[in-house]
Write a protein that holds these residues in place. Sequence first.
Motif, PDB file in Angstrom:
ATOM      1  N   THR A 166       0.820  -1.207   0.000  1.00 17.41           N
ATOM      2  CA  THR A 166       0.000   0.000   0.000  1.00 17.41           C
ATOM      3  C   THR A 166       0.856   1.260   0.000  1.00 17.41           C
ATOM      4  O   THR A 166       0.485   2.283  -0.578  1.00 17.41           O
ATOM      5  CB  THR A 166      -0.922   0.023   1.236  1.00 17.41           C
ATOM      6  OG1 THR A 166      -1.761  -1.137   1.209  1.00 17.41           O
ATOM      7  CG2 THR A 166      -1.792   1.278   1.267  1.00 17.41           C
ATOM      8  N   TYR A 167       2.017   1.165   0.644  1.00 18.60           N
ATOM      9  CA  TYR A 167       2.836   2.351   0.887  1.00 18.60           C
ATOM     10  C   TYR A 167       4.186   2.367   0.169  1.00 18.60           C
ATOM     11  O   TYR A 167       4.832   3.415   0.137  1.00 18.60           O
ATOM     12  CB  TYR A 167       3.105   2.481   2.389  1.00 18.60           C
ATOM     13  CG  TYR A 167       1.870   2.705   3.217  1.00 18.60           C
ATOM     14  CD1 TYR A 167       1.286   3.967   3.302  1.00 18.60           C
ATOM     15  CD2 TYR A 167       1.281   1.656   3.915  1.00 18.60           C
ATOM     16  CE1 TYR A 167       0.154   4.180   4.068  1.00 18.60           C
ATOM     17  CE2 TYR A 167       0.141   1.867   4.692  1.00 18.60           C
ATOM     18  CZ  TYR A 167      -0.418   3.126   4.766  1.00 18.60           C
ATOM     19  OH  TYR A 167      -1.542   3.335   5.529  1.00 18.60           O
ATOM     20  N   SER A 193       3.332   7.500  -6.100  1.00 18.16           N
ATOM     21  CA  SER A 193       2.446   6.486  -6.676  1.00 18.16           C
ATOM     22  C   SER A 193       1.761   5.652  -5.588  1.00 18.16           C
ATOM     23  O   SER A 193       0.771   4.974  -5.861  1.00 18.16           O
ATOM     24  CB  SER A 193       3.231   5.538  -7.599  1.00 18.16           C
ATOM     25  OG  SER A 193       3.697   6.215  -8.740  1.00 18.16           O
ATOM     26  N   PHE A 194       2.305   5.695  -4.381  1.00 19.81           N
ATOM     27  CA  PHE A 194       1.757   4.924  -3.264  1.00 19.81           C
ATOM     28  C   PHE A 194       1.295   5.888  -2.174  1.00 19.81           C
ATOM     29  O   PHE A 194       1.584   7.078  -2.230  1.00 19.81           O
ATOM     30  CB  PHE A 194       2.823   3.956  -2.733  1.00 19.81           C
ATOM     31  CG  PHE A 194       3.224   2.912  -3.735  1.00 19.81           C
ATOM     32  CD1 PHE A 194       2.704   1.631  -3.673  1.00 19.81           C
ATOM     33  CD2 PHE A 194       4.119   3.214  -4.760  1.00 19.81           C
ATOM     34  CE1 PHE A 194       3.062   0.666  -4.605  1.00 19.81           C
ATOM     35  CE2 PHE A 194       4.482   2.273  -5.700  1.00 19.81           C
ATOM     36  CZ  PHE A 194       3.949   0.986  -5.621  1.00 19.81           C
ATOM     37  N   LYS A 195       0.577   5.392  -1.190  1.00 16.64           N
ATOM     38  CA  LYS A 195       0.008   6.251  -0.155  1.00 16.64           C
ATOM     39  C   LYS A 195       1.103   6.882   0.701  1.00 16.64           C
ATOM     40  O   LYS A 195       2.117   6.255   0.992  1.00 16.64           O
ATOM     41  CB  LYS A 195      -0.948   5.449   0.726  1.00 16.64           C
ATOM     42  CG  LYS A 195      -2.250   5.059   0.047  1.00 16.64           C
ATOM     43  CD  LYS A 195      -3.183   4.375   1.041  1.00 16.64           C
ATOM     44  CE  LYS A 195      -4.519   4.033   0.381  1.00 16.64           C
ATOM     45  NZ  LYS A 195      -5.442   3.369   1.348  1.00 16.64           N
ATOM     46  N   PRO A 196       0.885   8.130   1.157  1.00 12.73           N
ATOM     47  CA  PRO A 196       1.871   8.804   2.001  1.00 12.73           C
ATOM     48  C   PRO A 196       1.720   8.410   3.464  1.00 12.73           C
ATOM     49  O   PRO A 196       0.735   7.786   3.861  1.00 12.73           O
ATOM     50  CB  PRO A 196       1.520  10.278   1.809  1.00 12.73           C
ATOM     51  CG  PRO A 196       0.019  10.248   1.648  1.00 12.73           C
ATOM     52  CD  PRO A 196      -0.264   9.001   0.839  1.00 12.73           C
ATOM     53  N   VAL A 204       8.868   7.006   1.525  1.00  6.98           N
ATOM     54  CA  VAL A 204       9.959   6.941   2.496  1.00  6.98           C
ATOM     55  C   VAL A 204      10.490   5.511   2.602  1.00  6.98           C
ATOM     56  O   VAL A 204      11.651   5.303   2.965  1.00  6.98           O
ATOM     57  CB  VAL A 204       9.553   7.456   3.895  1.00  6.98           C
ATOM     58  CG1 VAL A 204       9.365   8.946   3.872  1.00  6.98           C
ATOM     59  CG2 VAL A 204       8.310   6.754   4.423  1.00  6.98           C
ATOM     60  N   TYR A 205       9.641   4.540   2.267  1.00  5.93           N
ATOM     61  CA  TYR A 205      10.091   3.151   2.163  1.00  5.93           C
ATOM     62  C   TYR A 205      10.020   2.748   0.688  1.00  5.93           C
ATOM     63  O   TYR A 205       9.100   3.104  -0.031  1.00  5.93           O
ATOM     64  CB  TYR A 205       9.197   2.208   2.966  1.00  5.93           C
ATOM     65  CG  TYR A 205       8.984   2.583   4.410  1.00  5.93           C
ATOM     66  CD1 TYR A 205       9.992   3.176   5.171  1.00  5.93           C
ATOM     67  CD2 TYR A 205       7.768   2.329   5.031  1.00  5.93           C
ATOM     68  CE1 TYR A 205       9.785   3.505   6.502  1.00  5.93           C
ATOM     69  CE2 TYR A 205       7.553   2.653   6.375  1.00  5.93           C
ATOM     70  CZ  TYR A 205       8.560   3.246   7.102  1.00  5.93           C
ATOM     71  OH  TYR A 205       8.358   3.569   8.419  1.00  5.93           O
ATOM     72  N   GLY A 206      11.002   1.977   0.251  1.00  2.00           N
ATOM     73  CA  GLY A 206      10.983   1.495  -1.123  1.00  2.00           C
ATOM     74  C   GLY A 206      11.304   2.572  -2.146  1.00  2.00           C
ATOM     75  O   GLY A 206      11.754   3.669  -1.818  1.00  2.00           O
TER      76      GLY A 206
END
Length: 265
Positions: A166-167, A193-196, A204-206
């Motif tokens: 999701t993130y 592109s992913f949720k903040p 912040v991850y990935g």
Amino acid sequence: MLTALLSCLLTFGAPPDTVFVRIPVGDYQVGRKGHHLNPLRKVHVNSYYIGATEVTNRLFAAFITATGYVTDAERRHNAMVFEPGLEEFRWLEDSTACWKYPNGISRGGITDKMDHPVTCISYADIQVYCKWAGVRLPSFEEWEIASRAGASTTYFWGEDTSQLSTYANVWHGHDHLRADSTDGYMYTSPVASFKPNAFGLYDVYGNVFEFCEGHLKDEKAVHARGGSWWCSQHSCSYFNSVEIGRVNAHASFSNQGFRVVKKIN
């Protein structure tokens, strides 16, 4: 408490179109109990603005156009790239790879990827960019505080790794022998592109490892955090708010990028 910490967004003139999130002054908990590099502790930070997203190819291209700068990868021809089929933690040195061709010329350029994070740039390159743009890299603590968004858990949403998709843009395959596009992307994804997280920071991850300022135990290496598209739960699971990676200051990888901090005047 969290309501009081909600961040405001600002857009500064340089770098162009960069959106920043304000992190309030205060005392914050960082690290994890028993972690050898990042032990649990409280730190005090002054208020600062941090980029809501990683620096994109579009922003880096504006810097190159304005300055004519030539990156480490373009001069040294030693950028490291990845293709499915390699054994774990193996990368290819590609003399053609650079920020314009982050996976090597044979794998295409960035014409249709201007909103992806810039990669195949070194820590040394980033220092030149930051001087030009009037920004800087976040410290270990600043990056971690912003990534946690008020949480004290390994991930800003808790401990449940099933929410990663999701993130974060990460590798979902059991290994790297076969291509993995489970989340729609094998390499980088467009920023946001992913949720903040709760502070309004994306990726912040990935997506890409993000360089930070700071040194650990007299090491000569520089450091990056947050994991990348290559990282998985089986290999290099650094996509969290605790782990800290290490790399040479002049090394360029296709899974390394950065976000920046703007001081409050």
